[in-house]
Enzyme design. Structure first.
Site, short mmCIF file in Angstrom:
data_model
loop_
_atom_site.label_atom_id
_atom_site.label_comp_id
_atom_site.label_asym_id
_atom_site.label_seq_id
_atom_site.Cartn_x
_atom_site.Cartn_y
_atom_site.Cartn_z
N ASP A 86 0.83 -1.25 -0.09
CA ASP A 86 0.00 -0.01 -0.03
C ASP A 86 0.79 1.21 -0.02
OD1 ASP A 86 -2.60 0.76 -0.06
OD2 ASP A 86 -2.77 0.56 2.18
N GLU A 185 -14.33 0.42 -0.78
CA GLU A 185 -14.35 0.35 0.58
C GLU A 185 -15.70 1.23 0.93
OE1 GLU A 185 -10.71 1.12 2.90
OE2 GLU A 185 -11.92 1.22 4.75
O1 KIV Z 1 -4.78 -0.51 4.35
C1 KIV Z 1 -5.46 -1.50 4.34
O2 KIV Z 1 -5.57 -2.41 4.98
C2 KIV Z 1 -6.47 -1.35 3.09
C3 KIV Z 1 -7.63 -2.28 3.47
C4 KIV Z 1 -8.81 -2.08 3.95
C5 KIV Z 1 -8.13 -2.25 1.85
O3 KIV Z 1 -6.52 -0.23 2.34
#
Ligand code: KIV
Length: 267
Positions: A86, A185
């Site tokens: 991410d 989300e």
């Molecule tokens: O950071 C995370 O865990 C996410 C998920 C909720 C999709 O972005």
């Protein structure tokens, strides 16, 4: 369980084959290994680690270096699942060049196989630059937690007709930019259904109902490890927080009453 290594193109194909995508988060080697053993298709090293791993109130404070460290640790536990990192707040919003450099760090230093970022049309050029450089990108629409200060809370998004239209056009922009999948989300099921029908890339929902092509949860939520808040979209599969407390309390007791270690546990 099919042992075939999951790649970004395979995740995209799963939509065409009607196979639901299972996804969870991990921030370390052991959890990633357990998830991989369990047959997860996709493991996300989420910026949610800022909250459930590091104890921050939001996802905003986590840094590139911290998430690269978590991604590299998780990568050592993953054999089959697709490992997605991410991109943290402000690591991709400043310029497409900056975003590409940071995405590249996740691939080179973190050993991720794809990255995820929040935003739609406004991020299309950035997504395209990454994809052209050989980096698979997962989009993220609906409630995008890095914009929590703009939203004013973790509220359900895409409730009005206008915001659903924007959601759909954002999803189409991400698909056209080359995203291999899109997280949706905390949006109404009907809105998620509309997006899922509109794009050819898979949608992976969290609090977005049953019509998405896959589902993702934060592992620490669904295992009952993170107890601060439990939105209704989380299904709790275990209460590991309680199990840890009970096991450790038994250990404390055993040490205090001198029952641990016993003869068999000593040299
Ligand atoms: O950071 C995370 O865990 C996410 C998920 C909720 C999709 O972005």
């Amino acid at each position: 369980m099919n042992k075939q290594k999951i790649t970004a193109p395979i995740i995209t194909q799963m939509k065409q084959q009607g196979e639901k995508i299972s996804a969870l988060t991990a921030y370390d080697y052991l959890m990633a290994m357990y998830l991989d053993d369990a047959g997860l298709d996709l493991i996300l090293v989420g910026d949610s680690g800022a909250m459930v791993f590091a104890g921050h109130d939001t996802t905003i404070p986590i840094t590139m270096d911290e998430l690269i460290y978590h991604t590299r640790a998780a990568s050592r536990g993953v054999k089959r699942a697709l490992l997605v990192a991410d991109m943290p707040f402000l690591s991709y919003q400043i310029s497409p060049e900056d975003a590409l450099r940071n995405a590249g760090r996740f691939i080179k230093e973190g050993r991720a196989e794809a990255v995820k970022l929040e935003g739609g049309e406004a991020m299309a050029e950035t997504v395209n630059r990454m994809v052209n450089a050989g980096i698979p990108v997962m989009g993220h629409l609906g409630l995008t937690p890095q914009s929590i200060n703009k939203f004013g809370g973790y509220k359900v998004q895409a409730r009005s007709e206008k915001s659903v239209e924007k959601l759909v056009s954002d999803a189409v922009a991400l698909e056209q930019a080359g995203a291999f999948s899109i997280v949706l989300e905390k949006i109404p099921s009907a809105a998620a259904k509309l997006v899922t029908e509109k794009v050819n890339v898979p949608t992976v929902g969290i609090g977005a109902g049953p019509h998405c092509d896959g589902q993702i949860l934060v592992t620490h939520d669904m295992l009952g490890l993170f107890e601060k808040f439990r939105p209704k979209f989380i299904r709790i599969y275990a209460e590991l927080g309680n199990e840890i407390r009970e096991a450790c309390a038994r250990y404390v007791e055993d040490v205090k009453i001198k029952s641990f270690p016993n003869k068999d546990e000593s040299y």
